[in-house]
Design a protein around this motif. Structure first.
Motif, PDB file in Angstrom:
ATOM      1  N   PHE A   1     -22.300 -33.267 -23.521  1.00  0.00           N
ATOM      2  CA  PHE A   1     -21.195 -33.932 -22.833  1.00  0.00           C
ATOM      3  C   PHE A   1     -21.590 -35.362 -22.426  1.00  0.00           C
ATOM      4  O   PHE A   1     -21.082 -35.919 -21.456  1.00  0.00           O
ATOM      5  CB  PHE A   1     -20.769 -33.115 -21.609  1.00  0.00           C
ATOM      6  CG  PHE A   1     -19.897 -31.928 -21.950  1.00  0.00           C
ATOM      7  CD1 PHE A   1     -20.294 -31.010 -22.910  1.00  0.00           C
ATOM      8  CD2 PHE A   1     -18.679 -31.725 -21.323  1.00  0.00           C
ATOM      9  CE1 PHE A   1     -19.505 -29.917 -23.241  1.00  0.00           C
ATOM     10  CE2 PHE A   1     -17.873 -30.643 -21.633  1.00  0.00           C
ATOM     11  CZ  PHE A   1     -18.284 -29.738 -22.595  1.00  0.00           C
TER      12      PHE A   1
ATOM     13  N   MET B   1     -19.575 -28.507 -18.999  1.00  0.00           N
ATOM     14  CA  MET B   1     -20.149 -27.735 -20.099  1.00  0.00           C
ATOM     15  C   MET B   1     -20.596 -26.359 -19.608  1.00  0.00           C
ATOM     16  O   MET B   1     -21.363 -26.271 -18.654  1.00  0.00           O
ATOM     17  CB  MET B   1     -21.349 -28.507 -20.632  1.00  0.00           C
ATOM     18  CG  MET B   1     -22.166 -27.764 -21.671  1.00  0.00           C
ATOM     19  SD  MET B   1     -23.526 -28.816 -22.264  1.00  0.00           S
ATOM     20  CE  MET B   1     -24.481 -27.595 -23.181  1.00  0.00           C
ATOM     21  N   PRO B   2     -20.126 -25.294 -20.241  1.00  0.00           N
ATOM     22  CA  PRO B   2     -20.646 -23.979 -19.866  1.00  0.00           C
ATOM     23  C   PRO B   2     -22.151 -23.945 -20.151  1.00  0.00           C
ATOM     24  O   PRO B   2     -22.586 -24.343 -21.233  1.00  0.00           O
ATOM     25  CB  PRO B   2     -19.899 -23.019 -20.804  1.00  0.00           C
ATOM     26  CG  PRO B   2     -18.709 -23.780 -21.306  1.00  0.00           C
ATOM     27  CD  PRO B   2     -19.130 -25.210 -21.327  1.00  0.00           C
TER      28      PRO B   2
ATOM     29  N   GLU C   1     -32.602 -42.236 -40.481  1.00  0.00           N
ATOM     30  CA  GLU C   1     -31.930 -41.652 -41.648  1.00  0.00           C
ATOM     31  C   GLU C   1     -32.080 -40.132 -41.694  1.00  0.00           C
ATOM     32  O   GLU C   1     -31.167 -39.427 -42.115  1.00  0.00           O
ATOM     33  CB  GLU C   1     -32.485 -42.260 -42.947  1.00  0.00           C
ATOM     34  CG  GLU C   1     -32.118 -43.724 -43.161  1.00  0.00           C
ATOM     35  CD  GLU C   1     -30.617 -43.931 -43.307  1.00  0.00           C
ATOM     36  OE1 GLU C   1     -30.018 -43.330 -44.209  1.00  0.00           O
ATOM     37  OE2 GLU C   1     -30.046 -44.682 -42.493  1.00  0.00           O
TER      38      GLU C   1
ATOM     39  N   ARG D   1     -29.748 -38.584 -38.736  1.00  0.00           N
ATOM     40  CA  ARG D   1     -28.280 -38.685 -38.826  1.00  0.00           C
ATOM     41  C   ARG D   1     -27.626 -37.388 -39.318  1.00  0.00           C
ATOM     42  O   ARG D   1     -26.693 -36.893 -38.669  1.00  0.00           O
ATOM     43  CB  ARG D   1     -27.854 -39.867 -39.684  1.00  0.00           C
ATOM     44  CG  ARG D   1     -26.341 -40.078 -39.655  1.00  0.00           C
ATOM     45  CD  ARG D   1     -25.871 -41.190 -40.565  1.00  0.00           C
ATOM     46  NE  ARG D   1     -26.313 -40.968 -41.917  1.00  0.00           N
ATOM     47  CZ  ARG D   1     -27.175 -41.753 -42.564  1.00  0.00           C
ATOM     48  NH1 ARG D   1     -27.643 -42.847 -41.985  1.00  0.00           N
ATOM     49  NH2 ARG D   1     -27.544 -41.465 -43.787  1.00  0.00           N
TER      50      ARG D   1
ATOM     51  N   LEU E   1     -24.866 -35.199 -37.343  1.00  0.00           N
ATOM     52  CA  LEU E   1     -23.532 -35.035 -37.927  1.00  0.00           C
ATOM     53  C   LEU E   1     -23.171 -33.565 -38.127  1.00  0.00           C
ATOM     54  O   LEU E   1     -22.014 -33.189 -37.956  1.00  0.00           O
ATOM     55  CB  LEU E   1     -23.461 -35.745 -39.283  1.00  0.00           C
ATOM     56  CG  LEU E   1     -22.902 -37.157 -39.295  1.00  0.00           C
ATOM     57  CD1 LEU E   1     -23.123 -37.798 -40.658  1.00  0.00           C
ATOM     58  CD2 LEU E   1     -21.424 -37.190 -38.936  1.00  0.00           C
TER      59      LEU E   1
ATOM     60  N   SER F   1     -27.810 -19.760 -27.820  1.00  0.00           N
ATOM     61  CA  SER F   1     -28.592 -18.555 -27.571  1.00  0.00           C
ATOM     62  C   SER F   1     -30.016 -18.841 -28.063  1.00  0.00           C
ATOM     63  O   SER F   1     -30.248 -19.801 -28.783  1.00  0.00           O
ATOM     64  CB  SER F   1     -27.988 -17.379 -28.313  1.00  0.00           C
ATOM     65  OG  SER F   1     -28.120 -17.578 -29.705  1.00  0.00           O
TER      66      SER F   1
ATOM     67  N   GLN G   1     -31.581 -17.356 -30.279  1.00  0.00           N
ATOM     68  CA  GLN G   1     -31.588 -17.287 -31.738  1.00  0.00           C
ATOM     69  C   GLN G   1     -30.982 -18.530 -32.370  1.00  0.00           C
ATOM     70  O   GLN G   1     -31.484 -19.049 -33.362  1.00  0.00           O
ATOM     71  CB  GLN G   1     -30.811 -16.045 -32.199  1.00  0.00           C
ATOM     72  CG  GLN G   1     -31.489 -14.731 -31.820  1.00  0.00           C
ATOM     73  CD  GLN G   1     -30.470 -13.626 -31.699  1.00  0.00           C
ATOM     74  OE1 GLN G   1     -29.499 -13.758 -30.943  1.00  0.00           O
ATOM     75  NE2 GLN G   1     -30.687 -12.551 -32.428  1.00  0.00           N
ATOM     76  N   GLU G   2     -29.902 -19.024 -31.778  1.00  0.00           N
ATOM     77  CA  GLU G   2     -29.289 -20.242 -32.305  1.00  0.00           C
ATOM     78  C   GLU G   2     -30.255 -21.417 -32.203  1.00  0.00           C
ATOM     79  O   GLU G   2     -30.386 -22.222 -33.126  1.00  0.00           O
ATOM     80  CB  GLU G   2     -27.993 -20.563 -31.550  1.00  0.00           C
ATOM     81  CG  GLU G   2     -26.831 -19.663 -31.941  1.00  0.00           C
ATOM     82  CD  GLU G   2     -25.650 -19.787 -30.985  1.00  0.00           C
ATOM     83  OE1 GLU G   2     -24.526 -19.545 -31.425  1.00  0.00           O
ATOM     84  OE2 GLU G   2     -25.858 -20.120 -29.787  1.00  0.00           O
TER      85      GLU G   2
ATOM     86  N   LEU H   1     -32.827 -21.289 -34.866  1.00  0.00           N
ATOM     87  CA  LEU H   1     -32.331 -21.769 -36.164  1.00  0.00           C
ATOM     88  C   LEU H   1     -32.323 -23.294 -36.220  1.00  0.00           C
ATOM     89  O   LEU H   1     -32.727 -23.900 -37.216  1.00  0.00           O
ATOM     90  CB  LEU H   1     -30.919 -21.229 -36.430  1.00  0.00           C
ATOM     91  CG  LEU H   1     -30.803 -19.718 -36.678  1.00  0.00           C
ATOM     92  CD1 LEU H   1     -29.338 -19.313 -36.792  1.00  0.00           C
ATOM     93  CD2 LEU H   1     -31.564 -19.322 -37.944  1.00  0.00           C
TER      94      LEU H   1
ATOM     95  N   LYS I   1     -35.828 -24.617 -36.532  1.00  0.00           N
ATOM     96  CA  LYS I   1     -36.328 -24.463 -37.896  1.00  0.00           C
ATOM     97  C   LYS I   1     -35.826 -25.613 -38.776  1.00  0.00           C
ATOM     98  O   LYS I   1     -36.581 -26.195 -39.566  1.00  0.00           O
ATOM     99  CB  LYS I   1     -35.810 -23.123 -38.445  1.00  0.00           C
ATOM    100  CG  LYS I   1     -36.697 -22.496 -39.495  1.00  0.00           C
ATOM    101  CD  LYS I   1     -36.214 -21.078 -39.812  1.00  0.00           C
ATOM    102  CE  LYS I   1     -36.243 -20.808 -41.297  1.00  0.00           C
ATOM    103  NZ  LYS I   1     -35.546 -19.544 -41.637  1.00  0.00           N
ATOM    104  N   ARG I   2     -34.549 -25.922 -38.614  1.00  0.00           N
ATOM    105  CA  ARG I   2     -33.975 -26.978 -39.446  1.00  0.00           C
ATOM    106  C   ARG I   2     -34.589 -28.343 -39.122  1.00  0.00           C
ATOM    107  O   ARG I   2     -34.855 -29.146 -40.002  1.00  0.00           O
ATOM    108  CB  ARG I   2     -32.449 -27.015 -39.267  1.00  0.00           C
ATOM    109  CG  ARG I   2     -31.767 -27.605 -40.489  1.00  0.00           C
ATOM    110  CD  ARG I   2     -30.262 -27.607 -40.377  1.00  0.00           C
ATOM    111  NE  ARG I   2     -29.723 -26.265 -40.102  1.00  0.00           N
ATOM    112  CZ  ARG I   2     -28.453 -26.039 -39.751  1.00  0.00           C
ATOM    113  NH1 ARG I   2     -27.613 -27.044 -39.633  1.00  0.00           N
ATOM    114  NH2 ARG I   2     -28.042 -24.815 -39.518  1.00  0.00           N
TER     115      ARG I   2
ATOM    116  N   THR J   1     -25.092 -45.210 -37.144  1.00  0.00           N
ATOM    117  CA  THR J   1     -26.426 -44.602 -37.190  1.00  0.00           C
ATOM    118  C   THR J   1     -27.023 -44.732 -38.593  1.00  0.00           C
ATOM    119  O   THR J   1     -26.914 -43.824 -39.416  1.00  0.00           O
ATOM    120  CB  THR J   1     -26.332 -43.120 -36.763  1.00  0.00           C
ATOM    121  OG1 THR J   1     -25.703 -43.060 -35.482  1.00  0.00           O
ATOM    122  CG2 THR J   1     -27.722 -42.506 -36.651  1.00  0.00           C
TER     123      THR J   1
ATOM    124  N   ARG K   1     -21.925 -40.418 -35.173  1.00  0.00           N
ATOM    125  CA  ARG K   1     -21.972 -41.522 -36.133  1.00  0.00           C
ATOM    126  C   ARG K   1     -22.515 -42.833 -35.578  1.00  0.00           C
ATOM    127  O   ARG K   1     -22.754 -43.761 -36.340  1.00  0.00           O
ATOM    128  CB  ARG K   1     -20.553 -41.804 -36.668  1.00  0.00           C
ATOM    129  CG  ARG K   1     -20.014 -40.720 -37.559  1.00  0.00           C
ATOM    130  CD  ARG K   1     -18.525 -40.831 -37.760  1.00  0.00           C
ATOM    131  NE  ARG K   1     -18.040 -39.671 -38.507  1.00  0.00           N
ATOM    132  CZ  ARG K   1     -17.884 -38.463 -37.971  1.00  0.00           C
ATOM    133  NH1 ARG K   1     -18.137 -38.279 -36.692  1.00  0.00           N
ATOM    134  NH2 ARG K   1     -17.491 -37.456 -38.710  1.00  0.00           N
TER     135      ARG K   1
END
Lengths: 533, 533
Positions: free
Chosen positions: A159, A223-224, A247, A250, A254, A314, A316-317, A320, A323-324, A418, A451
């Motif tokens: 936010f 924001m919750p 680079e 971005r 996005l 969460s 788990q989220e 993920l 990891k990315r 960006t 952006r």
């Protein structure tokens, strides 16, 4: 004193009471003091206690053609603090309008007045045992939420773009009339504050960064709190790696892997957040030499550029997303680290072994990491203000006040899409110009939206050093000119930069003048504030 | 013909050419025809081919005081199609301005003119092999993207709130001048279109749902295609379960589990999307009886309320969201099902066994599910238009045109905070009023933002039935009056509802009139469009 002003003052006194109309020279001088040189005099300060009084004051100002400059709590540090954008204004201070008017946990919003501070909203949410987070800035605990929104300031969570989370406003116009935006213009509309566009033209945009009205109420979306939040940090050793890393980031911004406004600060920025200028080691020389900076960077283990961001969701989220991020940045950045609240607590306990294990100077870095982590979870902090004492000869006192203590500070914050090349180009302009003027080019780049990035440049100096006020202003002006000539315009202006932009297209100037004319034909409201003529 | 108009027509002809100025009665009648009764005459249609010509036309209109009504492709079906909001206008059709002016894959945006249609943008992105999605609506393939933005329409993906994804605009004012919003007012600003607020007041809001300018270019943000998308569907058998389910969905929308504008359609809405009115089974009686509706619902396996939404992200992220949705809705809704592209393809192959296994009438439901899935992945569809033939005696032709074929259609779309009780209250007003007028109360509720829902009510009828035009308008007006009296205001108006709102507060009316006065003192631009006086 001109007779109009005299009559107006008498009228203000009737409306808000004698004690709320300040004309003592000593008291006024606070309202004429910023963190840089200003020469706008203030003729009086009005302290209304209600929206009705604000309306009456504005009606009087218009009646007697008295230039009137609204401020909330006046903590616009580095942009002019409480100082009006033109000379001989009456300051209309809205500090006393400090009510939280409505709170809705289910729909995740709060409705508040301009005197409500960051700390106050934070405490309120805590008292309510709310599951909602506010978005905080690293500025004063006492800074006004609405004041920050009116400048379109930003923070650290998803936010972060504050104006973007405004569901509706009440605005007092120059003639004293009160306007409700969006569906709010219909008294009984249930979706007022929840669905911002309303029906018909959307007007909120007119009242941020403008002198077209005084925002007296904002419905702010919250924001919750996510189940889990994890910060991440990494650094780059070479300044020229910045473009490449932008680079890489971005696509993550996005596609929503990174949902929050992440920040990338350079070495100058980090060191000035940790400690004061090393006067002893530098033997009084400015600007900070590259050699000394390198030594300090080694000691505190930071790089040429240092990024921090935050992941929400969460567990788990977040895993993920982590990891990315690891995959995208692997081998391209140094010391990618992840930190959550538990780890932070543990680190505090284990400062020494941690240092031994990792080589990181944890005690000092924790001073920085803790408030940063707090900011990414909506906790305001007063710790960052100390950095405004960077060039002073003494440490910040326990009650830091950069206006009072003659800290020199000017912000300049150009926006760009960006793209790495733009970050590089901005940095190159900033570095060369600031070093030329013997200031440290302290910069943080914020990926403010999906952006766009905002390069916040900090000119930090000591107002007690003769000639520095002028030099800082010159440095600022030269940098602003070069940046805008290259297509990089600031997202926000201050008393030091108002009027410093190249001329915009005629049609837009004419339009804004025409709107100003109909809303404030006598030009009493905040003359010179974001005004193009 | 009045001499001013005569002179203006001559001037328009010089500027845009004789063949682009239409005054033949027969051709004009298309511009006077909507899906409901209108009696605004059109005196000419102008078809400029460039922004410069639009500017020149407006300068002429202002010079000769000719009321001029801009349309894009004129597919504002159910809100008035091409018909102006006042009598005796010249229509300014922007169909020929159909260029895609800029495309940026890295920064995920496109910049386009008002003649660009949904289908055109979709094809363009496909040709470019772009990884970006547009957000589409279920309206005509030929509907204008900018036209929809100007009405603040919405779609189906996380980018559903179209106006919210506008990065900047070019606007032709009534005097013919061209305005660039945001940073665009500085010719060389790199962040124009990317950072929408610019510096100073944000003006874009003035030009949606207004008659203050003609949008001739929009920079539209696009969505990076996620790795994976999965739709979900569920239903409720009892109408009174709606409130409870809205309460369950709100937290999922607020915390980002559901990122897109999910839709909840009632039984009337579903059946009118699948087939025409069952004239035979009902023996010509209207409205549709509850008994017959129940039979149809059983046959096609839909409930009293039927929800569809979509999940986006990596396969793992979607799996997490799916788990949370299952947990939240378990035992509270019927037939929670998830569907992705592979399953949809499989279902097409296995229609018969699937029916045998699940009892769902798949062939017919696929007609609905396929375009819905497409919409949730940014694929426009022409399939939904057939539903405007609901009350006609013949099926929609292969080239459906509800204006031409005298389909009756009026939308009314009140907004409320996302609370079950409000959905229930709106539904109760809509159901009772529409049944009283013998129309089917077809409703879909869209959770358009994190906090607000939009209840889109569809009055569908046959204009060839004597008296139905009047009855539909009466039904609409009575419903609008009841809804606004209860605090539910529409997000958008049409020719049938413009001017139908209760009077707003004086200060907002005055403000809008004042702005209109300075931008268009002769009131030539779209008189009556979202105008409060």
């Amino acid at each position: 004193m001109n007779p109009n002003l005299r009559a107006a003052l008498a009228a203000y006194r009737v409306v808000i009471g004698d004690e709320q109309v300040v004309i003592e020279r000593e008291a006024l001088s606070c309202y004429e003091t910023a963190t840089f040189h200003t020469d706008h005099r203030v003729v009086a300060v009005l302290k209304p206690g209600s929206v009705e009084q604000v309306q009456q004051c504005m009606a009087i100002s218009t009646q007697y053609s008295v230039a009137t400059y609204p401020i909330s709590t006046g903590k616009n540090v580095g942009y002019g603090s409480r100082v009006p954008t033109s000379d001989n204004c009456v300051v209309l201070e809205l500090k006393r309008l400090n009510r939280i008017l409505e709170f809705n946990e289910d729909l995740a919003y709060v409705s508040l007045e301009p005197g409500v501070t960051q700390q106050q909203l934070f405490n309120f949410l805590k008292e309510k045992n709310s599951n909602l987070w506010m978005d905080a800035t690293g500025s004063f605990l006492e800074h006004s939420i609405i004041g920050n929104i009116a400048e379109r300031g930003f923070g650290h969570t998803p936010f972060a773009d504050h104006f973007n989370n405004v569901g509706g406003m009440d605005v007092v116009l120059a003639n004293g009339k009160l306007l409700h935006t969006g569906f709010g213009r219909f008294g009984n509309a249930k979706a007022a504050g929840v669905y911002r566009w309303g029906v018909g033209p959307y007007l909120d945009g007119l009242f941020a960064q403008s002198n077209l009205g005084i925002i007296t109420r904002v419905t702010l979306w919250l924001m919750p709190a996510p189940e889990y939040c994890q910060n991440f940090f990494f650094s780059m050793n070479q300044s020229d790696e910045l473009a490449e890393v932008i680079e890489l980031l971005r696509p993550l911004r996005l596609d929503g892997t990174i949902k929050s406004a992440m920040h990338i600060g350079n070495d100058y920025k980090v060191i000035s957040s940790i400690r004061r200028y090393p006067w002893e080691e530098s033997q009084g020389e400015v600007p900070l030499s590259k050699e000394l900076l390198a030594k300090l960077a080694e000691k505190w283990d930071f790089g040429a550029w240092n990024a921090s961001g935050s992941l929400y969701g969460s567990k788990q989220e977040v895993a993920l997303a982590r990891k990315r991020i690891k995959k995208q940045l692997k081998g391209r950045v140094k010391k990618l680290r992840f930190l959550d609240e538990d780890m932070l607590r543990l680190a505090e306990k284990l400062q020494k072994p941690y240092r031994w294990l990792t080589g990181v100077n944890l005690p000092e870095m924790l001073k920085l990491l803790k408030p940063i982590f707090g900011l990414t979870t909506g906790v305001p902090t007063g710790k960052m203000i100390a950095s405004t004492y960077w060039r002073k000869k003494q440490d910040a006192p326990s009650d830091p006040d950069p206006d009072r203590d003659r800290c020199g500070l000017m912000w300049l914050a150009p926006v760009a899409p960006t793209k790495g090349q733009y970050a590089q180009e901005i940095w190159s302009i900033v570095e060369s110009t600031m070093l030329k003027y013997a200031f440290e080019p302290a910069v943080s780049i914020t990926l403010i939206t999906e952006r766009a990035m905002d390069c916040v440049v900090c000119i930090s100096y000591d107002r007690d050093v003769v000639g520095e006020d002028e030099r800082a202003q010159q440095c600022h002006d030269e940098m602003l000119e070069k940046l805008t000539a290259s297509g990089y315009y600031p997202y926000r202006l201050g008393v030091h930069s108002m009027g410093g932009l190249p001329r915009a297209e005629e049609s837009s100037i004419e339009l804004l003048i025409a709107i100003k004319d109909v809303l404030d034909s006598k030009r009493v409201l905040a003359p010179g504030r974001y005004q193009d003529d």
